[in-house]
Design an enzyme around this catalytic site. Structure first.
Site, PDB file in Angstrom:
ATOM      1  N   GLY A 167     -19.066 -21.599 -92.665  1.00 32.61           N
ATOM      2  CA  GLY A 167     -19.375 -21.742 -91.243  1.00 32.61           C
ATOM      3  C   GLY A 167     -20.868 -21.812 -90.984  1.00 32.61           C
ATOM      4  O   GLY A 167     -21.375 -21.182 -90.059  1.00 32.61           O
ATOM      5  N   GLY A 168     -21.580 -22.608 -91.785  1.00 30.02           N
ATOM      6  CA  GLY A 168     -23.036 -22.582 -91.747  1.00 30.02           C
ATOM      7  C   GLY A 168     -23.715 -23.615 -90.883  1.00 30.02           C
ATOM      8  O   GLY A 168     -24.937 -23.682 -90.870  1.00 30.02           O
ATOM      9  N   ASN A 194     -19.070 -15.919 -93.411  1.00 31.37           N
ATOM     10  CA  ASN A 194     -19.502 -15.893 -92.018  1.00 31.37           C
ATOM     11  C   ASN A 194     -18.523 -16.555 -91.056  1.00 31.37           C
ATOM     12  O   ASN A 194     -18.454 -16.180 -89.886  1.00 31.37           O
ATOM     13  CB  ASN A 194     -20.873 -16.579 -91.922  1.00 31.37           C
ATOM     14  CG  ASN A 194     -21.218 -16.986 -90.508  1.00 31.37           C
ATOM     15  OD1 ASN A 194     -21.563 -16.165 -89.667  1.00 31.37           O
ATOM     16  ND2 ASN A 194     -21.116 -18.288 -90.225  1.00 31.37           N
ATOM     17  N   SER A 239     -17.136  -7.425 -87.166  1.00 32.01           N
ATOM     18  CA  SER A 239     -17.595  -7.419 -85.777  1.00 32.01           C
ATOM     19  C   SER A 239     -17.372  -6.032 -85.201  1.00 32.01           C
ATOM     20  O   SER A 239     -16.431  -5.332 -85.608  1.00 32.01           O
ATOM     21  CB  SER A 239     -16.811  -8.451 -84.950  1.00 32.01           C
ATOM     22  OG  SER A 239     -17.035  -8.268 -83.561  1.00 32.01           O
ATOM     23  N   TYR A 298      -8.230 -11.804 -83.461  1.00 34.01           N
ATOM     24  CA  TYR A 298      -9.616 -11.746 -83.942  1.00 34.01           C
ATOM     25  C   TYR A 298      -9.996 -10.316 -84.306  1.00 34.01           C
ATOM     26  O   TYR A 298     -10.549 -10.062 -85.382  1.00 34.01           O
ATOM     27  CB  TYR A 298     -10.541 -12.290 -82.852  1.00 34.01           C
ATOM     28  CG  TYR A 298     -12.015 -12.267 -83.190  1.00 34.01           C
ATOM     29  CD1 TYR A 298     -12.580 -13.275 -83.965  1.00 34.01           C
ATOM     30  CD2 TYR A 298     -12.848 -11.254 -82.721  1.00 34.01           C
ATOM     31  CE1 TYR A 298     -13.937 -13.276 -84.265  1.00 34.01           C
ATOM     32  CE2 TYR A 298     -14.209 -11.235 -83.023  1.00 34.01           C
ATOM     33  CZ  TYR A 298     -14.748 -12.258 -83.791  1.00 34.01           C
ATOM     34  OH  TYR A 298     -16.096 -12.248 -84.084  1.00 34.01           O
ATOM     35  N   ALA A 330      -8.279  -9.317 -87.545  1.00 38.70           N
ATOM     36  CA  ALA A 330      -8.885  -9.933 -88.724  1.00 38.70           C
ATOM     37  C   ALA A 330     -10.206  -9.264 -89.080  1.00 38.70           C
ATOM     38  O   ALA A 330     -10.487  -8.996 -90.258  1.00 38.70           O
ATOM     39  CB  ALA A 330      -9.104 -11.426 -88.480  1.00 38.70           C
TER      40      ALA A 330
END
Length: 255
Positions: free
Chosen positions: A19-20, A97, A149, A162, A165
């Site tokens: 995801g860069g 990421n 997160s 989310y 996960a």
């Protein structure tokens, strides 16, 4: 470009980032490029990925490579890692990421939407780690950094899959730190707060939401991708050589 502390151990180190192409991921790519690392990254957004390579290519003392990849297709992710290792060398840093914080009302969340969320927010982290483990073992060690997160710890509304996960990534971090430790592979979790990216500005950051957030945190400033990247560099470097199985919160004092 943001000024980063230079870590001698990151020069010419091979780094793979999921995801860069945009947001935090793009900042991570830029941060490792600034260290002189050999950086490979994947993203589903080909246009943004190509643009990032074009912008950074002249600034890199190492290599920078991008491949378009849908990380929810695990064979495609594995193939990208193996192909890019042929250019950058065995990866000794993996940054998991990639994420998608799509909101859902849990009362109406479909079975497919639930699985789709886990397919991007959880599954790629494990299979990327599994794929790079032999590379790291051959090189005498490595570093895996899983992006969780603070939502995993605070549980905000309309993010059930989310949040789940991101909580699972904390358990995965502990498990892999134990299982991969004999190969001198360190595994840690980075737990960001509300990082202000272009996506957040476009979709979620209203004046009212930002005022609420500022009332919750100790440091009354926006949390930026660069703040997270600086922690990532430290944990990837040899300066953190005896740190593993841990979670590191960077949220301005929200928790």
């Amino acid at each position: 470009m943001t000024m980063y502390t230079r870590y001698a151990s990151l020069a010419e180190r091979s780094v793979f980032i999921t995801g860069g192409a945009t947001g935090i991921g793009a900042c991570l790519v830029e941060a490792f490029v600034a260290q002189g690392s050999h950086v490979a990254f994947v993203d589903i957004n080909r246009e943004a990925g190509d643009a990032l390579v074009a912008r950074l290519a002249g600034q890199s003392q190492g290599r920078i490579e991008f491949r378009e990849c849908d990380v929810t297709r695990i064979p495609e992710l594995r193939a990208a890692i193996r192909e890019l290792s042929g250019t950058c060398g065995d990866f000794t840093v993996l940054v998991n990421n990639v994420a998608n914080d799509q909101r859902y009302d849990p009362r109406y969340l479909s079975e497919q939407a639930w699985y789709n969320s886990l397919a991007i927010n959880l599954h790629p982290a494990f299979f990327a780690a599994q794929t790079v483990q032999p590379m790291m073992a051959r090189q005498g060690g490595g570093v895996i950094l899983n992006f969780s997160s603070i939502n995993a710890l605070s549980g905000p509304s309309k993010l059930p899959s989310y949040n789940t996960a991101k909580a699972a990534l904390l358990g995965l971090t502990k498990s892999l730190a134990r299982d991969f430790g004999t190969d001198k592979i360190r595994v840690n979790a980075i737990v960001p707060g509300w990082v202000i990216t272009e996506r957040q500005l476009n979709k979620w950051l209203t004046p009212e939401a930002e005022a609420w957030w500022m009332d919750q945190v100790c440091l009354k400033e926006r949390l930026l991708p660069e703040d997270v990247a600086k922690l990532t560099l430290y944990l990837a470097s040899d300066d953190a050589r005896m740190i593993t199985g841990q979670k590191f919160v960077v949220d301005g004092g929200r928790l």
